[in-house]
Motif scaffolding. Structure first.
Motif, PDB file in Angstrom:
ATOM      1  N   PRO A 109      39.784  52.354  12.165  1.00  0.00           N
ATOM      2  CA  PRO A 109      39.110  53.470  12.844  1.00  0.00           C
ATOM      3  C   PRO A 109      39.949  53.958  14.030  1.00  0.00           C
ATOM      4  CG  PRO A 109      37.519  51.750  12.343  1.00  0.00           C
ATOM      5  CD  PRO A 109      38.881  51.191  12.022  1.00  0.00           C
ATOM      6  N   ASP A 110      39.930  55.267  14.245  1.00  0.00           N
ATOM      7  CA  ASP A 110      40.811  55.872  15.246  1.00  0.00           C
ATOM      8  C   ASP A 110      40.656  55.239  16.627  1.00  0.00           C
ATOM      9  OD1 ASP A 110      41.707  57.555  13.284  1.00  0.00           O
ATOM     10  OD2 ASP A 110      40.467  59.261  13.887  1.00  0.00           O
ATOM     11  N   VAL A 111      39.417  54.923  17.033  1.00  0.00           N
ATOM     12  CA  VAL A 111      39.213  54.409  18.398  1.00  0.00           C
ATOM     13  C   VAL A 111      39.800  53.016  18.582  1.00  0.00           C
ATOM     14  CG1 VAL A 111      37.144  55.787  18.808  1.00  0.00           C
ATOM     15  CG2 VAL A 111      36.922  53.496  17.809  1.00  0.00           C
ATOM     16  N   LEU A 112      40.097  52.335  17.484  1.00  0.00           N
ATOM     17  CA  LEU A 112      40.646  50.976  17.579  1.00  0.00           C
ATOM     18  C   LEU A 112      42.169  50.948  17.520  1.00  0.00           C
ATOM     19  CD1 LEU A 112      38.236  48.908  15.291  1.00  0.00           C
ATOM     20  CD2 LEU A 112      38.152  49.200  17.772  1.00  0.00           C
ATOM     21  N   VAL A 113      42.799  52.054  17.134  1.00  0.00           N
ATOM     22  CA  VAL A 113      44.254  52.071  16.980  1.00  0.00           C
ATOM     23  C   VAL A 113      44.972  51.657  18.263  1.00  0.00           C
ATOM     24  CG1 VAL A 113      46.264  53.544  16.523  1.00  0.00           C
ATOM     25  CG2 VAL A 113      44.237  53.691  15.051  1.00  0.00           C
ATOM     26  N   PRO A 114      44.540  52.153  19.446  1.00  0.00           N
ATOM     27  CA  PRO A 114      45.214  51.689  20.678  1.00  0.00           C
ATOM     28  C   PRO A 114      45.065  50.189  20.904  1.00  0.00           C
ATOM     29  CG  PRO A 114      43.958  53.687  21.103  1.00  0.00           C
ATOM     30  CD  PRO A 114      43.562  53.215  19.735  1.00  0.00           C
ATOM     31  N   ALA A 157      31.202  24.394   5.417  1.00  0.00           N
ATOM     32  CA  ALA A 157      30.674  25.709   5.040  1.00  0.00           C
ATOM     33  C   ALA A 157      30.262  26.515   6.267  1.00  0.00           C
ATOM     34  CB  ALA A 157      29.481  25.534   4.109  1.00  0.00           C
ATOM     35  N   ARG A 158      30.201  27.823   6.076  1.00  0.00           N
ATOM     36  CA  ARG A 158      29.780  28.801   7.088  1.00  0.00           C
ATOM     37  C   ARG A 158      30.739  28.859   8.276  1.00  0.00           C
ATOM     38  NH1 ARG A 158      24.949  31.080   5.712  1.00  0.00           N
ATOM     39  NH2 ARG A 158      23.447  29.816   4.527  1.00  0.00           N
ATOM     40  N   PHE A 159      32.011  28.703   8.005  1.00  0.00           N
ATOM     41  CA  PHE A 159      33.061  28.925   8.990  1.00  0.00           C
ATOM     42  C   PHE A 159      34.144  29.768   8.323  1.00  0.00           C
ATOM     43  CE2 PHE A 159      31.148  25.089  10.723  1.00  0.00           C
ATOM     44  CZ  PHE A 159      31.129  25.351  12.093  1.00  0.00           C
ATOM     45  N   ALA A 160      34.931  30.457   9.140  1.00  0.00           N
ATOM     46  CA  ALA A 160      36.034  31.264   8.621  1.00  0.00           C
ATOM     47  C   ALA A 160      37.230  31.137   9.546  1.00  0.00           C
ATOM     48  CB  ALA A 160      35.627  32.730   8.502  1.00  0.00           C
ATOM     49  N   VAL A 161      38.416  31.209   8.971  1.00  0.00           N
ATOM     50  CA  VAL A 161      39.655  31.341   9.732  1.00  0.00           C
ATOM     51  C   VAL A 161      40.114  32.785   9.595  1.00  0.00           C
ATOM     52  CG1 VAL A 161      42.094  30.696   9.873  1.00  0.00           C
ATOM     53  CG2 VAL A 161      40.362  28.934   9.468  1.00  0.00           C
ATOM     54  N   LEU A 162      40.362  33.440  10.710  1.00  0.00           N
ATOM     55  CA  LEU A 162      40.891  34.804  10.710  1.00  0.00           C
ATOM     56  C   LEU A 162      42.359  34.732  11.090  1.00  0.00           C
ATOM     57  CD1 LEU A 162      38.015  36.665  12.616  1.00  0.00           C
ATOM     58  CD2 LEU A 162      38.164  36.068  10.191  1.00  0.00           C
ATOM     59  N   ARG A 163      43.189  35.349  10.279  1.00  0.00           N
ATOM     60  CA  ARG A 163      44.625  35.290  10.517  1.00  0.00           C
ATOM     61  C   ARG A 163      45.214  36.690  10.476  1.00  0.00           C
ATOM     62  NH1 ARG A 163      46.906  30.633   6.534  1.00  0.00           N
ATOM     63  NH2 ARG A 163      48.832  31.331   7.555  1.00  0.00           N
ATOM     64  N   GLY A 164      46.349  36.837  11.123  1.00  0.00           N
ATOM     65  CA  GLY A 164      47.105  38.077  11.036  1.00  0.00           C
ATOM     66  C   GLY A 164      46.315  39.305  11.425  1.00  0.00           C
ATOM     67  N   GLY A 165      46.347  40.300  10.522  1.00  0.00           N
ATOM     68  CA  GLY A 165      45.725  41.585  10.812  1.00  0.00           C
ATOM     69  C   GLY A 165      44.219  41.498  11.029  1.00  0.00           C
ATOM     70  N   VAL A 166      43.541  40.672  10.248  1.00  0.00           N
ATOM     71  CA  VAL A 166      42.091  40.535  10.408  1.00  0.00           C
ATOM     72  C   VAL A 166      41.761  39.911  11.760  1.00  0.00           C
ATOM     73  CG1 VAL A 166      40.078  39.268   9.590  1.00  0.00           C
ATOM     74  CG2 VAL A 166      41.478  40.530   7.968  1.00  0.00           C
ATOM     75  N   ALA A 167      42.533  38.922  12.182  1.00  0.00           N
ATOM     76  CA  ALA A 167      42.317  38.314  13.489  1.00  0.00           C
ATOM     77  C   ALA A 167      42.508  39.337  14.605  1.00  0.00           C
ATOM     78  CB  ALA A 167      43.264  37.133  13.692  1.00  0.00           C
ATOM     79  N   ARG A 168      43.540  40.159  14.458  1.00  0.00           N
ATOM     80  CA  ARG A 168      43.777  41.172  15.490  1.00  0.00           C
ATOM     81  C   ARG A 168      42.676  42.227  15.484  1.00  0.00           C
ATOM     82  NH1 ARG A 168      49.559  44.151  16.839  1.00  0.00           N
ATOM     83  NH2 ARG A 168      48.876  44.995  18.854  1.00  0.00           N
ATOM     84  N   LEU A 169      42.203  42.595  14.311  1.00  0.00           N
ATOM     85  CA  LEU A 169      41.123  43.578  14.220  1.00  0.00           C
ATOM     86  C   LEU A 169      39.838  43.031  14.843  1.00  0.00           C
ATOM     87  CD1 LEU A 169      39.956  46.248  13.260  1.00  0.00           C
ATOM     88  CD2 LEU A 169      39.671  45.242  10.975  1.00  0.00           C
ATOM     89  N   ASN A 170      39.575  41.767  14.604  1.00  0.00           N
ATOM     90  CA  ASN A 170      38.396  41.138  15.201  1.00  0.00           C
ATOM     91  C   ASN A 170      38.489  41.166  16.727  1.00  0.00           C
ATOM     92  OD1 ASN A 170      35.944  39.263  14.630  1.00  0.00           O
ATOM     93  ND2 ASN A 170      37.138  38.115  16.121  1.00  0.00           N
ATOM     94  N   ARG A 171      39.670  40.844  17.239  1.00  0.00           N
ATOM     95  CA  ARG A 171      39.883  40.870  18.691  1.00  0.00           C
ATOM     96  C   ARG A 171      39.764  42.290  19.229  1.00  0.00           C
ATOM     97  NH1 ARG A 171      44.963  41.113  21.396  1.00  0.00           N
ATOM     98  NH2 ARG A 171      46.032  40.494  19.474  1.00  0.00           N
ATOM     99  N   ALA A 172      40.324  43.248  18.497  1.00  0.00           N
ATOM    100  CA  ALA A 172      40.260  44.650  18.930  1.00  0.00           C
ATOM    101  C   ALA A 172      38.816  45.133  19.009  1.00  0.00           C
ATOM    102  CB  ALA A 172      41.062  45.523  17.965  1.00  0.00           C
ATOM    103  N   LEU A 173      38.007  44.768  18.029  1.00  0.00           N
ATOM    104  CA  LEU A 173      36.605  45.168  18.035  1.00  0.00           C
ATOM    105  C   LEU A 173      35.881  44.624  19.265  1.00  0.00           C
ATOM    106  CD1 LEU A 173      35.728  44.675  14.272  1.00  0.00           C
ATOM    107  CD2 LEU A 173      35.455  46.814  15.552  1.00  0.00           C
ATOM    108  N   MET A 231      45.013  48.067  18.570  1.00  0.00           N
ATOM    109  CA  MET A 231      45.796  47.430  17.502  1.00  0.00           C
ATOM    110  C   MET A 231      47.288  47.663  17.683  1.00  0.00           C
ATOM    111  SD  MET A 231      43.716  45.866  15.329  1.00  0.00           S
ATOM    112  CE  MET A 231      44.652  45.757  13.810  1.00  0.00           C
ATOM    113  N   GLY A 232      47.697  48.130  18.874  1.00  0.00           N
ATOM    114  CA  GLY A 232      49.114  48.378  19.130  1.00  0.00           C
ATOM    115  C   GLY A 232      49.681  49.489  18.279  1.00  0.00           C
ATOM    116  N   GLY A 233      48.821  50.453  17.895  1.00  0.00           N
ATOM    117  CA  GLY A 233      49.280  51.585  17.096  1.00  0.00           C
ATOM    118  C   GLY A 233      49.170  51.385  15.608  1.00  0.00           C
ATOM    119  N   VAL A 234      48.783  50.203  15.148  1.00  0.00           N
ATOM    120  CA  VAL A 234      48.633  49.952  13.712  1.00  0.00           C
ATOM    121  C   VAL A 234      47.463  50.785  13.190  1.00  0.00           C
ATOM    122  CG1 VAL A 234      48.058  48.210  11.988  1.00  0.00           C
ATOM    123  CG2 VAL A 234      49.584  47.635  13.881  1.00  0.00           C
ATOM    124  N   THR A 235      47.669  51.490  12.098  1.00  0.00           N
ATOM    125  CA  THR A 235      46.636  52.374  11.566  1.00  0.00           C
ATOM    126  C   THR A 235      45.973  51.857  10.310  1.00  0.00           C
ATOM    127  OG1 THR A 235      48.295  53.635  10.305  1.00  0.00           O
ATOM    128  CG2 THR A 235      47.749  54.426  12.531  1.00  0.00           C
TER     129      THR A 235
END
Length: 424
Positions: A408-413, A161-177, A415-419
Motif C-alpha cells: 500500500p502506498d502509505v507504507l512504501v516510505p 502450534a499457533r506461532f509464526a516466524v516472519l522473515r524477510g519482506g513479511v517481517a519488514r511489512l509487519n514492522r512497517a504496519l 518499507m524503504g521505497g519497496v513497492t
C-alpha cells in the motif's frame, strides 16, 4: 465492578441488564448478602461504642477502689470483646463473598445495544470500500505467503502450534504496519507509551481479565502475567489515582506484543495468523469523564477506521449485541476487514466503552472544581489495529497472480521505497 448501592436502589433494573446479557437474576441474592454484611458491621460498630463506655466504667471503678465491680466489669468487657471479634470476622467474610460475586458479573449493556445471543445478533452500522475484483482466484495467506517469508513450520518446531516466524519482506511489512499505525495514532493525540509486558494480578483484575478469564492468560513462575493486550498496562496508568477534570481526556497508545493462550478457541482458525498465542497490536486507551465517553467512543472508532481507509482495505463497522460483547464493555463497535481468501469479513478491531466498570475495580476517579467529592472516570479501549490481522488483510487484498504482494502506498516510505514483495 458493580456498585452494590445502585443494585439496592433498583434491583429490577440490574436484573433486567443481566437478562440482556443472558445471565440469571442476582439482585435479590446480592442485596440479601449485603444486608447481612451490613447488620454484622453495624453490630460490630455498636460494640465498639459500648466498649468505650465500658472502658470508662472500668477506669472509674478502679479509681474508687471498688475491686468487686472492677473485676465484674472487666469480665463483661472480655466477653463483649470476644463477641465483637466474631462479628468482625463475619463482616469481613461476607464482604469478601460479596466482592467475589460482584467481581464475576459482567458489565451491563448500554441502552442502545441491540439484544442478541451471539454474533448473529450484531448490527451492521456502516460499510467502507469495495472488495477488489480479482482476475484470478484469490488465495488465503497461508497458501501463498511462505515464499514471502511467512514460516509456520519453523515456528512449530521452536514453540508449537499457533506461532509464526516472519522473515524477510513479511517481517519488514509487519514492522512497517506497526510503526505506521503508531505514528498515525500519535498524530491524533494519543500519547505514545512503552508499557510493561508483565503485570501483577491487580492490574488484570482492574481491567476485568481476572478472575474470570485466567485460563486465557499466561502466568510466569513469579506470579506475574504476560499481557493479553496493552489495554491492561495503559488503563492501569490511572489506577488508584484522583485526576483533575481539566486533564481529561487522557489518550494513550502503545505497540506491544500480546500473549493469549486461546484456551477457548480449540479448533478455530488453526491455519494462518488470525489466532496466535503471540501477536503485535497497537492499542488505544482513553480515560474520560462520563459526559465525554460516548463522543470519545466514536472518535476512537474513527481513529481505527482511518488506518483501514489509508491502507485501502474494505471493512464494515458492526455494533455488537448484548450476547457478543466482552466482559467489561457496556458498548462495543467491531471493525471487520474483508479477506478475499476467505470471502468474508473478519474482525480486526474491537473498540469498547467500559463506562465506570473498570474504574471501580481500579479505584480511578476525578474531581471537578464545581463539585464536592470525586466521581469515577470512564475508560475506553480498542485496537488501532491488530498488526497480525492487518498483515493478513494486506497480503490477501494486495496479492497478485504471480504470488507477489503490492505494498500500500502509505507504507512504501516505511518499507524503504519497496513497492512489492516478491516470492523468494
Amino acid at each position: 465492578m458493580h456498585d452494590i448501592r445502585l443494585i439496592r436502589d433498583d434491583p429490577a433494573a440490574f436484573d433486567a441488564g443481566l437478562a440482556k446479557r443472558g445471565a440469571a437474576p442476582l439482585a435479590d441474592e446480592l442485596v440479601a448478602l449485603d444486608a447481612q454484611r451490613r447488620r454484622f458491621d453495624s453490630e460490630y460498630q455498636d460494640g465498639k461504642a459500648e466498649k468505650k463506655k465500658a472502658d470508662k466504667a472500668i477506669g472509674a471503678a478502679k479509681g474508687r477502689g471498688d475491686i468487686a465491680l472492677y473485676n465484674q466489669l472487666l469480665l463483661n468487657a472480655q466477653q463483649s470483646e470476644a463477641i465483637d471479634h466474631a462479628l468482625l470476622d463475619q463482616s469481613v467474610r461476607l464482604t469478601a463473598e460479596l466482592e467475589a460475586l460482584l467481581a464475576a458479573i459482567p458489565n451491563l449493556p448500554a441502552a442502545d445495544v441491540p439484544d442478541g445471543a451471539d454474533e448473529d445478533g450484531n448490527v451492521e452500522v456502516a460499510r467502507w470500500g469495495t472488495p477488489r475484483a480479482f482476475d484470478f482466484t484469490p488465495r488465503e495467506h497461508p497458501d501463498f505467503a511462505a515464499p514471502l517469508g511467512l514460516d509456520f513450520e519453523g515456528a512449530a518446531a521452536i514453540a508449537g502450534a499457533r506461532f509464526a516466524v516472519l522473515r524477510g519482506g513479511v517481517a519488514r511489512l509487519n514492522r512497517a504496519l506497526g510503526q505506521y499505525m503508531l505514528d498515525r495514532q500519535a498524530e491524533r493525540g494519543f500519547e505514545e507509551v512503552a508499557p510493561p509486558l508483565l503485570v501483577r494480578s491487580e492490574a488484570l483484575f482492574g481491567t476485568g481479565q481476572l478472575p474470570k478469564f485466567a485460563e486465557d492468560l499466561f502466568q510466569t513462575t513469579d506470579g506475574r502475567w504476560l499481557i493479553p493486550t496493552a489495554e491492561v498496562s495503559l488503563t492501569n496508568l490511572v489506577r488508584e489515582r484522583i485526576l483533575d477534570e481539566q486533564t481529561l481526556p487522557l489518550r494513550f497508545t502503545a505497540l506491544t506484543p500480546c500473549f493469549r493462550s486461546e484456551a477457548g478457541a480449540a479448533g478455530r482458525d488453526t491455519r494462518g495468523l488470525i489466532r496466535q498465542h503471540q501477536f503485535d497490536k497497537v492499542e488505544l486507551v482513553a480515560i474520560t469523564t462520563p459526559e465525554q465517553s460516548a463522543a470519545e467512543h466514536e472518535a476512537m472508532t474513527a481513529a481505527a477506521e482511518a488506518i483501514l481507509q489509508a491502507l485501502d482495505l474494505p471493512y464494515r463497522k458492526m455494533l455488537l449485541c448484548t450476547g457478543d460483547m466482552g466482559f467489561s464493555a457496556t458498548k462495543t463497535f467491531d471493525l471487520e476487514v474483508w479477506l478475499p481468501g476467505q470471502q468474508k469479513y473478519r474482525e480486526i478491531s474491537s473498540i469498547s466503552n467500559c463506562g465506570d466498570f473498570q474504574a471501580r475495580r481500579m479505584d480511578a476517579r476525578f474531581r471537578t472544581a464545581s463539585e464536592k467529592g470525586t466521581r469515577f472516570v470512564h475508560t475506553l479501549n480498542g485496537s488501532g489495529l491488530a498488526v497480525g490481522r492487518t498483515l493478513v488483510a494486506v497480503l490477501e487484498n494486495c496479492q497478485q497472480a504471480d504470488g507477489s504482494v503490492r505494498i500500500p502506498d502509505v507504507l512504501v516510505p516505511y518499507m524503504g521505497g519497496v513497492t512489492e514483495l516478491r516470492p523468494a
